[in-house]
Design a protein around this motif. Structure first.
Motif, mmCIF file in Angstrom:
data_model
loop_
_atom_site.group_PDB
_atom_site.id
_atom_site.type_symbol
_atom_site.label_atom_id
_atom_site.label_comp_id
_atom_site.label_asym_id
_atom_site.label_seq_id
_atom_site.Cartn_x
_atom_site.Cartn_y
_atom_site.Cartn_z
ATOM 1 N N ALA A 28 0.821 -1.213 0.000
ATOM 2 C CA ALA A 28 0.000 0.000 0.000
ATOM 3 C C ALA A 28 0.853 1.261 0.000
ATOM 4 C CB ALA A 28 -0.928 0.005 1.215
ATOM 5 N N PHE A 29 2.031 1.212 0.620
ATOM 6 C CA PHE A 29 2.877 2.398 0.664
ATOM 7 C C PHE A 29 3.312 2.816 -0.737
ATOM 8 C CE2 PHE A 29 3.043 1.109 5.025
ATOM 9 C CZ PHE A 29 3.242 2.279 5.748
ATOM 10 N N VAL A 30 3.574 1.837 -1.602
ATOM 11 C CA VAL A 30 3.967 2.145 -2.979
ATOM 12 C C VAL A 30 2.786 2.757 -3.734
ATOM 13 C CG1 VAL A 30 4.848 1.177 -5.132
ATOM 14 C CG2 VAL A 30 5.653 0.270 -2.938
ATOM 15 N N SER A 31 1.584 2.208 -3.538
ATOM 16 C CA SER A 31 0.403 2.726 -4.238
ATOM 17 C C SER A 31 -0.003 4.102 -3.729
ATOM 18 C CB SER A 31 -0.764 1.748 -4.075
ATOM 19 O OG SER A 31 -0.506 0.544 -4.755
ATOM 20 N N ILE A 32 0.114 4.311 -2.415
ATOM 21 C CA ILE A 32 -0.256 5.619 -1.842
ATOM 22 C C ILE A 32 0.621 6.713 -2.426
ATOM 23 C CG2 ILE A 32 -0.150 6.980 0.282
ATOM 24 C CD1 ILE A 32 -1.235 4.531 1.762
ATOM 25 N N ARG A 33 1.887 6.396 -2.696
ATOM 26 C CA ARG A 33 2.798 7.395 -3.251
ATOM 27 C C ARG A 33 2.281 7.901 -4.596
ATOM 28 N NH1 ARG A 33 9.107 6.301 -3.321
ATOM 29 N NH2 ARG A 33 8.610 6.482 -1.112
ATOM 30 N N SER A 34 1.743 6.997 -5.396
ATOM 31 C CA SER A 34 1.227 7.385 -6.706
ATOM 32 C C SER A 34 -0.126 8.092 -6.592
ATOM 33 C CB SER A 34 1.088 6.145 -7.595
ATOM 34 O OG SER A 34 0.469 6.480 -8.820
ATOM 35 N N LEU A 225 -5.811 -0.014 -3.712
ATOM 36 C CA LEU A 225 -5.788 0.140 -2.254
ATOM 37 C C LEU A 225 -7.100 -0.346 -1.635
ATOM 38 C CD1 LEU A 225 -4.162 3.691 -1.999
ATOM 39 C CD2 LEU A 225 -3.172 1.559 -1.129
ATOM 40 N N GLY A 226 -8.206 -0.093 -2.315
ATOM 41 C CA GLY A 226 -9.493 -0.514 -1.776
ATOM 42 C C GLY A 226 -9.718 -2.008 -1.852
ATOM 43 N N VAL A 227 -9.290 -2.635 -2.951
ATOM 44 C CA VAL A 227 -9.572 -4.058 -3.155
ATOM 45 C C VAL A 227 -8.611 -4.951 -2.378
ATOM 46 C CG1 VAL A 227 -9.699 -5.914 -4.859
ATOM 47 C CG2 VAL A 227 -10.604 -3.642 -5.413
ATOM 48 N N PHE A 228 -7.314 -4.653 -2.447
ATOM 49 C CA PHE A 228 -6.331 -5.575 -1.870
ATOM 50 C C PHE A 228 -5.869 -5.177 -0.459
ATOM 51 C CE2 PHE A 228 -6.237 -6.430 -6.409
ATOM 52 C CZ PHE A 228 -6.334 -7.816 -6.406
#
Length: 322
Positions: A28-34, A225-228
């Motif tokens: 999630a940290f990688v996705s939140i960055r984007s 982020l919502g699904v996984f």
């Protein structure tokens, strides 16, 4: 009473579920960055929670699971407001004010607060191995955080927001634990996520406005982020939490910083320094200590006790010689 084989199987299932949670939360940290570059903290939290609640709701319908029992609702509501709602908003906001390393360091206060609250409110106690493992992991998390921190990049507001996120996370987990005695992990996660989404509805206007301008990659990351990390990872977390203590589950999350370093290395080509790698290994070592069990000495103890308690055998009386 559970057999040793059944107990071992339960422990393995809980450990596997916890591992899935930790890996997805690290991603999630990688996705939140984007996603965070295009969405404001509240909008990102609402979009993530709506996607998670939709997926979880569909699974509930397919499985035929209805509302949680009445006794589960207090824990569901509190965890929904604190963990799914407040935690996600303030963490997104805090990470806009401080670098990732500082945020990881401050948020890792959460498992310590969780263990203390669980020991006090849930009467779980504070086993020495748990405390020792958490101390080792916290030291590793501190090394990772400090090694990744940029000079002068942290703000007082950002640190306070991350600290508030850590407390909300700890309080949400401790509230969720009793709810799992009455409702299934899927029920508790689904309705907790839905309550968090309702609490974030004031950010709906921002979400609609920002979604029109956001690049596709940011929106896809929000949906991921919502699904996984939300729908799947929070459910596996609840499954594991129902089968172990809140303190042990909190200690397990100390593996997240180590995995974030590895994922950033692979996905973002951010090569960590040796100090960061050592800190990550220390985090993992602390998790191993906190989840370990004392060496079994039941057989030896039983044998010694039986020997000590057994009366000395007296020789059978012999017939007198005539």
């Amino acid at each position: 009473m559970k057999s040793p084989l059944s107990s071992r199987r339960t422990d393995l299932l809980a450990a596997g579920a916890a591992a899935v949670t930790v890996v997805l939360w690290a991603s999630a940290f990688v996705s939140i960055r984007s996603a965070g570059s295009a969405y404001s903290p509240g909008a990102l939290a609402l979009g993530r929670l709506l996607a998670g609640a939709l997926v979880l709701g569909l699974i509930c319908l397919l499985r035929g699971e209805g509302l949680p029992p009445r006794a589960a609702w207090p824990g569901v509501v509190v965890s929904g407001l604190l963990w799914f709602g407040l935690y996600m908003v303030v963490l997104n906001w805090g990470e806009q004010k401080v670098d990732a390393g500082t945020a990881a360091l401050v948020v890792n206060v959460g498992p310590l607060v969780m263990a203390l609250l669980a020991g006090w409110l849930l009467k779980e106690g504070l086993p020495p191995r748990l405390l020792a493992g958490m101390a080792v992991s916290f030291a590793g998390a501190a090394v990772v955080g400090l090694s990744m921190s940029g000079e002068g990049s942290a703000s007082v507001l950002g640190v306070l927001l991350c600290l508030l996120a850590a407390v909300a996370y700890a309080g949400g987990v401790v509230a969720q634990k009793p709810a799992l005695r009455h409702g299934s992990p899927l029920q508790v996660t689904t309705f907790g996520c839905a309550i968090g989404a309702v609490a974030c509805l004031p950010f709906a206007g921002q979400l609609v406005s920002e979604a029109g301008d956001a690049p596709l990659s940011a929106t896809l990351n929000m949906l991921y982020l919502g699904v996984f990390p939300t729908a799947l990872a929070f459910t596996t977390w609840a499954f594991a939490l129902a089968r172990t203590t809140a303190g042990k589950m909190g200690a397990t999350t100390y593996a997240v910083p180590a995995l974030v370093v590895l994922m950033s290395w692979l996905a973002l080509d951010e090569v960590p320094g040796w100090v960061t790698l050592v800190g990550g290994l220390v985090c993992l070592a602390g998790v191993a200590v906190s989840r370990s069990r004392p060496r079994e000495r039941a057989v030896t103890t039983t044998a010694v006790t039986a020997t000590a308690a057994a009366p000395e055998e007296s020789p059978e009386p012999q017939p007198e010689q005539a």
